[in-house]
Write an enzyme that holds these catalytic residues in place. Structure first.
Site, short mmCIF file in Angstrom:
data_model
loop_
_atom_site.label_atom_id
_atom_site.label_comp_id
_atom_site.label_asym_id
_atom_site.label_seq_id
_atom_site.Cartn_x
_atom_site.Cartn_y
_atom_site.Cartn_z
N PHE A 79 0.81 -1.21 0.00
CA PHE A 79 0.00 0.00 0.00
C PHE A 79 0.85 1.27 0.00
CE2 PHE A 79 -2.67 -3.21 1.98
CZ PHE A 79 -3.95 -2.94 1.54
N THR A 98 9.28 7.65 -3.65
CA THR A 98 8.51 6.64 -2.92
C THR A 98 7.82 5.67 -3.86
OG1 THR A 98 8.16 8.11 -1.04
CG2 THR A 98 6.63 6.26 -1.29
N THR A 132 -4.10 2.78 -8.41
CA THR A 132 -5.19 3.75 -8.54
C THR A 132 -5.74 3.79 -9.95
OG1 THR A 132 -5.68 6.13 -8.44
CG2 THR A 132 -3.43 5.51 -8.96
N ASP A 133 -7.00 4.22 -10.07
CA ASP A 133 -7.59 4.41 -11.40
C ASP A 133 -7.02 5.63 -12.11
OD1 ASP A 133 -8.78 6.37 -9.84
OD2 ASP A 133 -10.84 5.85 -10.36
N GLU A 134 -6.31 6.50 -11.39
CA GLU A 134 -5.80 7.72 -12.01
C GLU A 134 -4.73 7.45 -13.06
OE1 GLU A 134 -5.16 11.20 -9.63
OE2 GLU A 134 -6.37 10.40 -7.99
N TYR A 158 1.62 12.55 -9.56
CA TYR A 158 1.17 11.41 -8.73
C TYR A 158 0.79 10.23 -9.61
CZ TYR A 158 -2.22 8.39 -6.43
OH TYR A 158 -2.91 7.30 -5.99
N LYS A 162 2.56 6.46 -10.05
CA LYS A 162 1.86 5.20 -9.82
C LYS A 162 1.85 4.35 -11.09
CE LYS A 162 0.00 3.79 -6.71
NZ LYS A 162 0.49 2.89 -5.62
N TYR A 215 -13.00 22.58 -5.77
CA TYR A 215 -12.24 23.06 -6.93
C TYR A 215 -13.17 23.38 -8.10
CZ TYR A 215 -7.62 21.73 -5.10
OH TYR A 215 -6.46 21.65 -4.39
N PRO A 291 -4.11 22.65 -11.45
CA PRO A 291 -3.64 22.40 -12.81
C PRO A 291 -3.89 20.95 -13.25
CG PRO A 291 -1.96 23.55 -11.52
CD PRO A 291 -3.04 23.12 -10.56
N HIS A 293 -6.55 19.17 -13.77
CA HIS A 293 -7.53 18.44 -12.98
C HIS A 293 -8.37 17.53 -13.88
CE1 HIS A 293 -10.60 18.78 -9.40
NE2 HIS A 293 -10.15 17.55 -9.60
#
Length: 363
Positions: A79, A98, A132-134, A158, A162, A215, A291, A293
Site C-alpha cells: 500500500f 517513494t 489507482t484508477d488515475e 502522482y 503510480k 475546486y 492544474p 484536474h
C-alpha cells in the site's frame, strides 16, 4: 504471516484492522511514518500478539532484506505510496522516490526472498500491489469506464509515478516470474483518512464553521469506494486472484464533487445540525481549480465480480453516513491530525489560493 507496507496510512490501516478481525494470521506493518502515516490508526492493536510494527523506508533495501529473513512472510501487500495529487504538483520528487524507486526496491527485495523459497512456500507466495484508477487518465462524460485493458494516460506527477510502479510490477512478473497481483481502485473514503482529501476535509471544516472548498465548478466526477469494501476486494484478490492479473476495484458510485459535498451537508444537517439552524451547505466555497484536474474517473469492476465474486456492499449513501458517524465519534483523532504540517498544507492549497469565491445562492 503477511507484510503490509504503508499499514499506518488510511487504506493500509483499515486493511490491517479488517484482516485481524477476519482471521488470526499475523501481520507485520511496515511504515516510514511520514505525515499521513499515523500509529494512532492502529492503537486498538496495542498488545495484540498477532500484530508487529517496523518503522522502515521502503527504499531501504538492507532493512527490507533483514525483515524478510526474520519473518519470512507468505504474502506482501504493498500500500505504501505518496498519494495526493496536489502534493505531487508542488513536490513531485517525493512521489518519484517513494512510488517508483520505493516500489522498485520492494520488488528487488521480494524477488531475492521469493527466489530462495522452495516447494509450496514458493508456489503460494504473492506480491499484491495496490494502485489507482488515475493511471488511466481522464474520461469524457459519455466515455466507457476504465477497464483493465484501458491504455495508461496519467496526467499528474502522482498518477505518473503510480503508473511507473504498475509497469515495474508487471515487468517483474513477465521477466522474472514473480507472482504479482495488481489492483487499481477508485476514490476511497472512510475512517482514518487524512483530512487533506475531500470528504474528511469537508466534514472537519463543516464542524469548525470553516469554508467547504470545492475546486472549479464542482463538476469533476469520481467513482467513490468505501474503504471497507476495498479491503474485502483486496482479500479476495489475494486469496483467489491469478498471478500477473490486474483487477479494477470500484464502488459503482459516480458522483460529482459538488454532489458529494451537498450530500455530506444534508447528512450532517440531520445528525449534527448547526446551532443556528442553517444548513452546512451555506459554507460551500469554490476555489480556483488545480492544474490538469481530470474531469471524470469511472471504474468498470465487472472482471473482479465475474472472476472472484466481489461486489461492493455499501452504496454511496450508506458508506458516507458510516464515515460521517465515525468522524463525529472520533473528534480527538481529528484534532490531533489537524495540526502542524496539515495546517501548513491547508494554507498553501486552499486559504491562499487566488480567485476563491463563495458558493452562489442555491449551489
Amino acid at each position: 504471516m503477511i507484510f503490509v507496507t504503508g499499514g499506518a496510512g488510511f487504506i493500509g490501516a483499515n486493511f490491517v484492522l479488517d484482516w485481524l478481525k477476519q482471521n488470526d494470521e499475523p501481520v507485520l506493518t511496515l511504515d516510514k511514518l511520514t505525515y499521513a502515516g499515523n500509529l494512532a490508526n492502529l492503537a486498538s492493536l496495542e498488545g495484540d500478539a498477532r500484530h508487529a510494527f517496523a518503522q522502515v523506508d521502503i527504499c531501504d533495501r538492507a532493512a527490507l532484506d533483514a525483515l524478510y529473513a526474520e519473518h519470512r512472510p507468505r504474502a506482501v501487500l504493498h500500500f505504501a505510496a505518496e498519494s495526493h495529487v496536489d502534493r505531487s504538483i508542488h513536490g513531485p520528487g517525493a512521489f518519484v522516490q517513494t512510488n517508483v524507486v520505493g516500489t522498485f526496491t520492494m520488488l528487488e527485495a521480494v524477488r531475492a526472498y521469493w527466489s530462495g523459497l522452495a516447494g509450496e512456500a514458493r508456489e503460494m507466495f504473492r506480491f499484491l500491489h495496490v494502485s489507482t484508477d488515475e493511471v488511466y487518465g481522464s474520461l469524457g462524460p459519455d466515455d466507457a469506464a476504465f477497464s483493465e485493458v484501458t491504455p495508461y494516460a496519467p496526467n499528474s506527477p502522482y498518477s505518473a509515478s503510480k503508473a511507473g510502479s504498475d509497469h515495474l510490477v508487471r515487468a517483474y512478473h513477465h521477466t522474472y516470474g514473480l507472482p504479482v497481483l495488481t489492483t487499481n481502485c477508485s476514490n476511497n473514503y472512510g475512517p482514518y483518512q487524512f483530512p487533506e482529501k475531500l470528504i474528511p476535509l469537508v466534514i472537519a471544516n463543516a464542524l469548525d464553521g470553516q469554508p467547504l472548498p470545492i475546486y472549479g465548478d464542482g463538476s469533476n466526477v469520481r467513482d467513490w469506494l468505501y474503504v471497507g469494501d476495498h479491503c474485502t476486494a483486496i482479500r479476495a484478490v489475494l486469496a483467489k486472484g491469478r498471478p500477473g492479473e490486474v483487477y479494477n476495484v470500484g464502488g459503482w458510485n459516480e458522483q460529482t464533487n459538488l454532489t458529494v459535498v451537498k450530500t455530506l451537508c444534508q447528512v450532517l444537517d440531520e445528525i449534527s445540525p448547526r446551532s443556528d439552524g442553517a444548513s452546512y451547505a451555506t459554507q460551500i466555497t469554490f476555489v480556483k481549480d488545480r492544474p490538469g484536474h481530470d474531469r471524470r474517473y469511472a471504474i468498470d469492476a465487472r472482471k473482479i465480480e465475474r472472476e472472484l465474486g466481489w461486489r461492493p456492499a455499501e452504496t454511496f449513501e450508506t458508506g458516507l453516513r458510516k464515515t460521517i458517524e465515525w468522524y463525529l465519534a472520533n473528534g480527538e483523532w481529528v484534532r490531533q491530525i489537524r495540526s502542524g504540517e496539515y495546517q501548513h498544507w491547508i494554507e498553501t492549497h486552499y486559504r491562499n489560493r487566488d480567485a476563491a469565491h463563495p458558493a452562489k445562492e442555491g449551489a
